[in-house]
Design a protein around this motif. Structure first.
Motif, mmCIF file in Angstrom:
data_model
loop_
_atom_site.group_PDB
_atom_site.id
_atom_site.type_symbol
_atom_site.label_atom_id
_atom_site.label_comp_id
_atom_site.label_asym_id
_atom_site.label_seq_id
_atom_site.Cartn_x
_atom_site.Cartn_y
_atom_site.Cartn_z
ATOM 1 N N ASP A 58 -3.252 4.401 -2.376
ATOM 2 C CA ASP A 58 -4.215 3.499 -1.923
ATOM 3 C C ASP A 58 -5.237 4.760 -0.962
ATOM 4 O OD1 ASP A 58 -4.153 1.095 -2.402
ATOM 5 O OD2 ASP A 58 -2.161 1.737 -2.089
ATOM 6 N N ILE A 59 -4.404 6.234 0.103
ATOM 7 C CA ILE A 59 -4.925 6.354 0.312
ATOM 8 C C ILE A 59 -3.849 8.200 0.414
ATOM 9 C CG2 ILE A 59 -3.722 5.916 2.700
ATOM 10 C CD1 ILE A 59 -6.691 6.914 3.868
ATOM 11 N N VAL A 107 0.825 5.074 1.454
ATOM 12 C CA VAL A 107 0.250 6.482 1.602
ATOM 13 C C VAL A 107 0.892 7.690 1.273
ATOM 14 C CG1 VAL A 107 -0.189 7.150 4.057
ATOM 15 C CG2 VAL A 107 -0.567 4.767 3.992
ATOM 16 N N VAL A 166 -7.956 3.728 9.305
ATOM 17 C CA VAL A 166 -8.172 5.102 9.726
ATOM 18 C C VAL A 166 -8.419 5.981 11.125
ATOM 19 C CG1 VAL A 166 -9.176 7.585 8.759
ATOM 20 C CG2 VAL A 166 -8.367 6.243 7.454
ATOM 21 N N LEU A 226 -1.969 -0.511 8.181
ATOM 22 C CA LEU A 226 -2.553 -1.242 7.273
ATOM 23 C C LEU A 226 -1.309 -2.298 6.821
ATOM 24 C CD1 LEU A 226 -3.022 1.489 4.500
ATOM 25 C CD2 LEU A 226 -4.668 0.390 5.573
ATOM 26 N N ASP A 255 -14.355 6.445 0.340
ATOM 27 C CA ASP A 255 -13.943 5.563 -0.402
ATOM 28 C C ASP A 255 -13.905 4.829 -2.010
ATOM 29 O OD1 ASP A 255 -15.822 4.647 0.047
ATOM 30 O OD2 ASP A 255 -15.484 2.664 1.092
ATOM 31 N N ILE A 272 -1.830 5.586 9.762
ATOM 32 C CA ILE A 272 -2.185 4.737 9.198
ATOM 33 C C ILE A 272 -1.828 3.303 8.208
ATOM 34 C CG2 ILE A 272 -3.745 4.959 7.209
ATOM 35 C CD1 ILE A 272 -4.272 7.698 7.349
ATOM 36 N N SER A 331 -8.298 -2.768 7.511
ATOM 37 C CA SER A 331 -8.575 -2.331 6.536
ATOM 38 C C SER A 331 -8.705 -1.261 6.153
ATOM 39 C CB SER A 331 -10.187 -3.059 6.498
ATOM 40 O OG SER A 331 -10.841 -2.027 7.587
ATOM 41 N N MET A 332 -8.400 -0.744 5.122
ATOM 42 C CA MET A 332 -8.343 1.010 5.436
ATOM 43 C C MET A 332 -9.390 1.712 6.427
ATOM 44 S SD MET A 332 -6.562 3.156 3.959
ATOM 45 C CE MET A 332 -5.677 2.690 2.663
ATOM 46 N N ARG A 369 -7.260 5.902 -4.366
ATOM 47 C CA ARG A 369 -8.185 5.027 -3.897
ATOM 48 C C ARG A 369 -9.376 5.354 -2.670
ATOM 49 N NH1 ARG A 369 -5.600 3.947 -7.297
ATOM 50 N NH2 ARG A 369 -4.007 2.313 -7.130
ATOM 51 N N ASN A 370 -8.239 6.216 -1.918
ATOM 52 C CA ASN A 370 -9.269 6.448 -0.630
ATOM 53 C C ASN A 370 -9.163 7.553 -0.413
ATOM 54 O OD1 ASN A 370 -10.702 4.051 0.359
ATOM 55 N ND2 ASN A 370 -8.674 3.319 0.253
ATOM 56 N N ALA A 410 0.732 -1.162 0.040
ATOM 57 C CA ALA A 410 -0.261 -0.331 -0.071
ATOM 58 C C ALA A 410 1.032 1.559 -0.074
ATOM 59 C CB ALA A 410 -1.361 0.105 1.213
#
Ligand SMILES: Nc1ncnc2c1ncn2[C@@H]1O[C@H](COP(=O)(O)OP(=O)(O)O)[C@@H](O)[C@H]1O
Ligand SMILES: Cc1ncc(COP(=O)(O)O)c(N)n1
Ligand SMILES: [Mg+2]
Length: 513
Positions: free
Chosen positions: A150-151, A119, A250, A240, A208, A236, A245-246, A187-188, A117
Motif C-alpha cells: 500500500d506504501i 507498509v 504519513v 493506518l 499517490d 505510518i 487515511s494514507m 499504491r503509494n 494494509a
C-alpha cells in the motif's frame, strides 16, 4: 493488498475491545535504535499493539553492524503463521528482509492471511553503510513485494537501487523517482530525503498515483538519527491501523519523527557516529517520571499557539480544525484560552483538543482553569498573576504537569521559579488588541525578565511575522520562543501563517547560534 480484515470479531458474544495491531517483519538491532526494537517502541508511543516476526538478528551498535545472523526461512514462516493465523493483525510493516526466500514466504503468508494494509520499508543498507539486504534481493522486491504494498518508503539510496541505479540528488529527482517507483505497482510511494545533500529542511516526496506532495519539516541538528526510517514506517503503519487515511498517516509519522529527534537531539548513547533517539518522549511529560527537573522540554516553547474562540468563530472554523492546522504548520505547543464558554462546553472542547494534540505528540495547556486541565488530562496549565497561584496549582496538579506563569517583572519571574513553574510567559512585548489595559514591556522589559530567572521564557504580546525575528534575535539564552494569537488565528489560513512564522523563527534561531 486485499482490504478485508482478518478476523476482528470474537465469537463468544462478550464485548471485547479491539486494539489496533501492527505486525512488523524485520531484523533485530542489538543496539535497539532501529529494526524490530524501534518498531515496537514507535508503535507503543503511538498507542498501537506491535507483534514481531524476526527475519535476522544483527550485532549492531552506534558504530555499525558487526554481524548478521539470518533466521532460517522455515522459521520465519512459522512465526508468520503463528501471529497471522491468530492475532487479528491490521497492518503489516516490513523492514530488513535479508533473502529472496524470506520475501517469497512473506508474499505467500500475506496471500493466505490478508491484512488491511502493507507498509514496505525496503531496507537495504544501514545508515552506517553496512549491507542489510544485498542487490540480489532487488528483483524479488520489484516483482513480489512492491506490487502488494500500500506504501513503500525507500530512502534516496534505496529508491535509486530499486530503479536500477538512477541518480538521485535533488528534490526534482525524488519526484521523478516516486513516479517511476509507483509504476512498479505500490499504491503509494514516499521517497525519504533524510540523506538529501545540502538540504536545510528534511524533505520527503509522497506520490499517490495522482498528486505529488512535498512534505517538509525542519532538519534537526543531531547525531541521533539511527532508526528514523524504521520509526517512520512503523508510525505510518500504526496510524493506518488506527484508521487514518494514507496521507494523514504519513504526515503524522513525519511530524512524530521530527518531534522525537528534537526532543532527543542532545541525548548521548554510544561512541559511534550515529546514536539512537528516545521514542517514548511522552512518558517524560506523563506520569512515569518521578523527578520534577527535566520533565518539561523547553524547546516546546518555540512556536506557542494560543487559541481564541472569537477569532475562530469569526472565520467560521471549529477549534479542533484551527489547532490541527496550527500543528501541521509547526506549532510546538498549544494553549487553549477560552473566555466565553460555560464550564461543560469548555471541558468538551478541551477533551477534543487534547485528543488532537496527543495524536501529534504536541502538549496542550489550559489557560487559567486547573480544574478543566485535570478533568481533560491536559499536559498542564498557564496561569496569570491574578489566577490560581502557581504554587497552589502545582500542589493540585502534582509534579508532572506543565505550569507556565505570566510575568511582567523580574520579581514575578523569580517568584515563578520558587513556586515550581516550568516556564514564564513574558509580555506584552508589543501592543496588542487581545488583552485590554496591558502595558507594553518592549524588548528591554523582556530581557530583564529573562535575566531574572533560570526558567525558560516564551515572549507574548503583539508578535507576528514582521517582528518575531527581532524578538528571537535578542539572543538571551533562556528565551525559547514566541507565543501568538491573532497572527495565527485571526487570519484566513492558519496553516499558511503558522508555516510562515515557523520558517521565520528557524531562520532567526540559526542567526543567533
Ligand atoms: N535530521 C533530521 N531532522 C528531521 N527529520 C529527519 C532528519 N533525518 C531524517 N529525517 C526524516 O526521517 C525520516 C526517515 O528518513 P531517512 O533518514 O531518509 O530514512 P532512512 O533512515 O531509511 O535512511 C524522513 O521522514 C526524513 O525526512
Ligand atoms: C535490523 C535493522 N533494520 C533496519 C536498519 C536500518 O535503519 P537505519 O537506516 O536507520 O540505520 C538497521 N540499521 N538495522
Ligand atoms: Mg532505512
Amino acid at each position: 493488498m486485499a482490504m478485508e480484515g482478518n478476523g476482528a470479531s470474537v465469537s463468544d458474544g462478550a464485548s471485547k475491545t479491539k486494539i489496533p495491531h501492527v505486525l512488523t517483519v524485520a531484523g533485530s538491532d542489538s543496539g535497539a535504535g532501529a529494526g524490530i526494537q524501534a518498531d515496537i517502541k514507535a508503535c507503543a508511543a503511538r498507542g498501537v499493539y506491535c507483534s514481531t516476526v524476526i527475519t535476522a538478528v544483527t550485532a549492531q551498535n552506534t558504530v555499525g553492524v558487526q554481524g548478521v545472523n539470518i533466521v532460517p526461512e522455515d522459521f520465519v514462516a512459522e512465526q508468520l503463521k503463528s501471529v497471522l493465523s491468530d492475532m487479528q493483525v491490521d497492518v503489516v510493516k516490513t523492514g530488513m528482509l535479508p533473502s529472496i526466500g524470506i520475501v517469497k514466504i512473506l508474499h505467500e503468508s500475506l496471500r493466505e492471511f490478508p491484512v488491511r494494509a502493507l507498509v514496505v520499508d525496503p531496507v537495504m543498507v544501514s545508515t552506517s553503510g553496512d549491507v542489510l539486504a544485498g542487490p540480489s534481493i532487488l528483483s524479488s522486491f520489484r516483482e513480489e513485494l512492491l506490487p502488494m504494498a500500500d506504501i513503500i518508503t525507500p530512502n534516496i539510496k534505496e529508491a535509486s537501487a530499486l530503479l536500477g541505479g538512477m541518480p538521485l540528488e535533488t528534490v526534482a529527482d525524488m519526484r521523478s523517482a516516486a513516479k517511476a517507483l509507483h509504476a512498479i505497482g505500490p499504491r503509494n510511494v514516499l521517497v525519504k530525503g533524510g540523506d538529501l545533500p545540502d538540504s536545510l529542511d528534511a524533505i520527503d516526496i509522497f506520490f499517490d498515483g495522482k498528486d505529488c506532495h512535498e512534505l517538509r519539516s525542519s532538519r534537526i541538528k543531531t547525531r541521533n538519527t539511527h532508526g528514523t526510517g524504521c520509526t517512520l514506517a512503523s508510525c505510518i503503519a500504526a496510524e493506518l491501523a488506527k484508521g487514518s487515511s494514507m496521507l494523514s498517516a504519513v504526515k503524522v509519522a513525519k511530524h512524530y519523527v521530527e518531534t522525537v529527534l528534537e526532543y532527543s537531539k542532545d541525548i548521548f548513547i554510544g561512541n559511534g557516529r550515529q546514536g539512537p533517539f528516545d521514542h517514548l518522549l511522552r512518558l517524560k511529560n506523563g506520569i512515569h517520571n518521578s523527578h520534577r527537573q527535566g520533565t518539561f522540554n523547553p524547546s516546546n516553547l518555540f512556536l506557542y499557539a494560543v487559541t481564541d474562540s472569537q477569532m475562530n468563530k469569526k472565520w467560521g472554523r471549529p477549534m479542533v480544525d484551527a489547532i490541527e492546522a496550527a500543528i501541521e504548520g509547526g506549532a510546538t505547543i498549544v494553549q487553549l484560552r477560552e473566555k466565553d464558554a460555560e464550564t461543560r462546553e469548555f471541558l468538551e472542547m478541551a477533551k477534543a483538543c487534547v485528543g488532537i494534540c496527543r495524536s501529534y505528540g504536541v502538549p496542550l495547556l489550559i489557560n487559567d482553569r486547573v480544574d478543566v486541565a485535570l478533568a481533560c488530562d491536559a499536559d498542564g496549565v498557564h496561569v496569570g498573576q491574578s489566577d490560581m497561584p502557581a504554587r497552589i496549582a502545582r500542589t493540585l496538579l502534582g509534579p508532572e504537569k506543565i505550569i507556565g506563569v505570566s510575568c511582567k517583572t523580574p520579581e514575578q519571574a523569580q517568584q515563578a521559579w520558587i513556586d515550581g513553574a516550568d516556564y514564564i510567559g513574558c509580555g506584552g512585548v508589543y501592543p496588542t488588541n487581545t488583552k485590554a489595559n496591558n502595558p507594553t514591556l518592549g524588548l528591554d522589559g523582556l530581557k530583564a525578565v529573562c535575566l531574572a530567572s533560570k526558567l525558560p521564557v516564551v515572549a507574548i504580546g503583539g508578535i507576528n511575522a514582521s517582528n518575531a525575528g527581532s524578538v528571537m534575535e535578542t539572543g538571551v539564552s533562556n528565551l525559547k520562543g514566541v507565543a501568538v494569537v491573532s497572527a495565527l488565528f485571526d487570519r484566513e489560513s492558519v496553516l499558511a501563517e503558522t508555516r510562515n512564522l515557523h520558517a521565520i523563527l528557524m531562520e532567526a534561531a540559526s542567526q543567533v547560534k
